[in-house]
Motif scaffolding. Structure first.
Motif, PDB file in Angstrom:
ATOM      1  N   LYS A   1       3.286  -3.586 -12.328  1.00 58.08           N
ATOM      2  CA  LYS A   1       4.698  -3.191 -12.226  1.00 58.08           C
ATOM      3  C   LYS A   1       5.394  -3.330 -13.571  1.00 58.08           C
ATOM      4  O   LYS A   1       6.204  -2.482 -13.955  1.00 58.08           O
TER       5      LYS A   1
ATOM      6  N   ALA B   1       2.114   6.903  -4.307  1.00 56.01           N
ATOM      7  CA  ALA B   1       1.842   5.564  -4.836  1.00 56.01           C
ATOM      8  C   ALA B   1       2.979   5.062  -5.720  1.00 56.01           C
ATOM      9  O   ALA B   1       3.233   3.853  -5.777  1.00 56.01           O
TER      10      ALA B   1
ATOM     11  N   ILE C   1      -5.078  -0.208  -3.662  1.00 53.93           N
ATOM     12  CA  ILE C   1      -3.891  -0.278  -2.813  1.00 53.93           C
ATOM     13  C   ILE C   1      -4.132   0.598  -1.595  1.00 53.93           C
ATOM     14  O   ILE C   1      -4.618   1.727  -1.717  1.00 53.93           O
ATOM     15  N   GLY C   2      -3.777   0.090  -0.411  1.00 57.63           N
ATOM     16  CA  GLY C   2      -3.913   0.874   0.802  1.00 57.63           C
ATOM     17  C   GLY C   2      -5.354   1.254   1.067  1.00 57.63           C
ATOM     18  O   GLY C   2      -6.272   0.436   0.976  1.00 57.63           O
TER      19      GLY C   2
ATOM     20  N   THR D   1      -2.143   5.494  -0.200  1.00 56.43           N
ATOM     21  CA  THR D   1      -1.905   4.076  -0.504  1.00 56.43           C
ATOM     22  C   THR D   1      -0.972   3.404   0.498  1.00 56.43           C
ATOM     23  O   THR D   1      -0.547   2.270   0.285  1.00 56.43           O
TER      24      THR D   1
ATOM     25  N   LYS E   1       2.011   4.645   1.447  1.00 65.20           N
ATOM     26  CA  LYS E   1       3.315   5.286   1.283  1.00 65.20           C
ATOM     27  C   LYS E   1       3.068   6.763   1.001  1.00 65.20           C
ATOM     28  O   LYS E   1       1.943   7.147   0.626  1.00 65.20           O
TER      29      LYS E   1
ATOM     30  N   ASN F   1      -1.134   1.010   6.850  1.00 66.96           N
ATOM     31  CA  ASN F   1      -1.011  -0.253   6.124  1.00 66.96           C
ATOM     32  C   ASN F   1      -1.639  -1.415   6.887  1.00 66.96           C
ATOM     33  O   ASN F   1      -2.273  -2.294   6.296  1.00 66.96           O
TER      34      ASN F   1
ATOM     35  N   GLN G   1       5.951   5.072  -5.236  1.00 65.87           N
ATOM     36  CA  GLN G   1       7.006   4.478  -4.422  1.00 65.87           C
ATOM     37  C   GLN G   1       6.789   2.990  -4.167  1.00 65.87           C
ATOM     38  O   GLN G   1       7.715   2.292  -3.778  1.00 65.87           O
ATOM     39  N   HIS G   2       5.582   2.488  -4.397  1.00 66.54           N
ATOM     40  CA  HIS G   2       5.351   1.047  -4.319  1.00 66.54           C
ATOM     41  C   HIS G   2       6.095   0.314  -5.435  1.00 66.54           C
ATOM     42  O   HIS G   2       6.338  -0.894  -5.327  1.00 66.54           O
ATOM     43  N   TYR G   3       6.423   1.034  -6.499  1.00 64.41           N
ATOM     44  CA  TYR G   3       6.979   0.404  -7.694  1.00 64.41           C
ATOM     45  C   TYR G   3       8.439   0.761  -7.947  1.00 64.41           C
ATOM     46  O   TYR G   3       9.025   0.309  -8.927  1.00 64.41           O
TER      47      TYR G   3
END
Length: 385
Positions: free
Chosen positions: A187, A221, A319-320, A216, A218, A293, A223-225
Motif C-alpha cells: 500500500k 484489485a 489476494i483473493g 481478488t 473486489k 472472499n 480497490q483494495h488500496y
C-alpha cells in the motif's frame, strides 16, 4: 505434423468437455481445473447465465461494426464504468489491445512519450506492450524495443522517484504482478506512485487484465488500496471465455479519444459484449463477492497450514482467488505430477505455482485441491533444486 506455429508448449491433456471447475480430457480422465483458462473463466466453464445471454444475442445479430450505435455496448460500458467508479469505456478484443489503447491514450492526453513500467511486469505481446513488459525473456529475437519505456524495480518507491519527471506520460503497473510470480504491491508503494503521478501530471494506468472482474474479491484489485487511477485495462475474466478487453478511464479524457483517434473492427462485438454483461451481472454483486472472499480466506488459511511446514515450500502469497506458492523445485515437473493426480495449475515466474480457481468453485473442491497439492509436494520433498 501440426499446421500450427509451435508458439506454445502444449500439455499432455486434450480437453473434451468442461463445466464449472471440472474438465474431462479425451482420455476420459477428470481434472480439477484451477487455471480458469489463465484467469478467464471466473464463473467456471460454460456458466449457464452467460451461455443463455450469448444464445439470445445469437438470434439477433453477430456483427454490424462500430459504425452503428449498439445498445448492449452502452449497457455493458455503464456497468463496467460504475464498478470501477470511473466514467468511460473503450472495448477491444484482448488484454494486449487494451494496454495498447491505454498507452496511446496516455501519450495523446499528456503530449508526452515516456512511460514507466516495472521489472517482472507483463503487459502483452504486441510490439508496444512487449516493450512495456519488464521481462527480457519475451523480447529475445525481436530486435530493438520501443525506447520510450523506463523500467524500475517493483515495490521500490525510491527507484521510481529517481526517474520521475515532467516528461513521463504515465506510470503503468499491475497491483499484483501475475506472470511475474504473484507479487502484490504494498500500500505504501501504491500510495507513493499515485502521489508522484499527481505531482508530475502523469497518468496512473493500472493493468487489471488478470486481477480484475472479481478475481481478488473486489471488482478490481486497485480497490483494495483506495486508489483513483486515470486508466484501467481489463480483459480475461470480463467475457467468461469470449474474446473481449477494454479500458476504463476518467471523464476528463473523453475528448482525447474522439472520432478517428482509435478504433477496432471486432472490439465490442455484440456476442462478446453479451457475455461480458452477463458475467458482470453475476460477479458484481455484494453477496457473490462476499462468498468469494469467504472461500478465499478458507483456501489461503488451509494452504498455509498444510504447505508452509513443507521444506520445499518457501512462501504463499496473493489476494483473493489469485494465489502463488513459491517452491524450491522444478515447477514444470511438479505441475505435470499435479496433472497426473487430476489437478491443473499454472506456473508464474521461475519457481511459483499459480492458482486461479473459478470464483464459483466449491469448498469441497478447494479441499480436494489442498489434498492433492499436499500429497504431491510431500512426495517430491527430495527433488529440491
Amino acid at each position: 505434423m501440426s499446421s500450427l506455429f509451435p508458439t506454445y508448449s502444449r500439455w499432455e491433456i486434450e480437453p473434451d468437455w468442461a463445466e464449472g471447475s471440472i474438465m474431462y480430457g479425451k482420455d476420459g480422465k477428470k481434472y480439477l481445473d484451477y487455471t480458469s483458462g489463465i484467469g478467464v473463466c471466473n464463473l467456471g466453464h460454460r456458466p449457464k447465465v452467460v451461455e443463455e445471454a450469448i444464445q439470445e444475442q445469437l438470434k439477433k445479430f453477430w456483427h454490424v461494426s462500430n459504425l452503428f450505435p449498439v445498445e448492449i455496448q452502452e449497457t455493458a460500458a455503464a456497468k463496467l464504468a460504475q464498478a470501477a467508479e470511473m466514467d468511460l469505456v473503450f472495448f477491444s478484443n484482448s488484454g494486449a489491445e487494451a494496454n495498447e489503447a491505454a498507452i496511446k491514450l496516455s501519450r495523446k492526453a499528456t503530449g508526452r512519450s515516456k512511460i514507466i513500467t516495472f521489472n517482472q511486469s507483463f503487459h502483452g505481446r504486441t510490439y508496444a506492450t512487449m516493450s512495456a513488459t519488464g521481462q527480457d525473456k519475451i523480447k529475445h529475437g525481436f530486435g530493438p524495443m520501443l525506447e520510450t519505456f523506463i523500467y524500475v524495480p517493483f515495490n521500490d518507491l525510491a527507484a521510481l522517484k529517481e526517474v520521475m519527471s515532467d516528461e513521463v506520460a504515465a506510470v503503468m503497473l499491475e497491483v499484483i504482478q501475475g506472470e511475474g510470480g504473484i507479487h502484490p504491491a504494498s500500500k505504501e508503494f501504491l500510495d507513493g506512485v499515485e502521489a508522484l503521478c499527481k505531482e508530475y501530471g502523469s497518468l496512473l494506468v493500472i493493468d487489471e487484465i488478470q486481477t480484475g472482474i472479481g478475481r481478488t474479491g473486489k471488482p478490481f484489485a486497485f480497490q483494495h488500496y483506495g486508489l483513483k487511477p486515470d486508466i484501467v485495462s481489463v480483459a480475461k475474466g470480463l467475457g467468461s471465455g469470449l474474446p473481449i478487453g477494454g479500458i476504463i478511464a476518467k471523464g476528463n479524457l473523453k475528448d482525447v479519444f474522439g472520432p478517428g483517434s482509435h478504433g477496432t473492427t471486432f472490439g465490442g462485438n455484440p456476442l462478446s459484449v453479451s457475455s461480458a454483461l452477463a458475467t458482470m451481472d453475476a460477479i458484481f454483486q455484494d453477496s457473490f463477492l462476499a462468498e468469494v472472499n469467504e472461500k478465499a480466506d478458507f483456501f489461503r488459511a488451509a494452504l498455509e497450514e498444510n504447505l508452509l511446514p513443507l521444506p520445499n515450500v518457501n512462501e504463499i502469497r496473493g489476494i483473493g482467488m489469485m494465489i502463488g506458492i513459491e517452491i524450491n523445485q522444478n515447477v514444470p515437473d511438479l505441475l505435470k505430477n499435479l496433472r497426473s493426480n487430476g489437478f491443473i495449475a499454472l506456473p508464474a515466474g521461475e519457481n511459483v505455482i499459480r492458482l486461479l480457481p473459478p470464483l464459483t468453485t466449491t469448498k469441497s473442491e478447494l479441499e480436494e485441491a489442498i489434498d492433492i497439492l499436499t500429497k504431491v509436494l510431500t512426495q517430491n520433498l527430495g527433488a529440491a533444486v
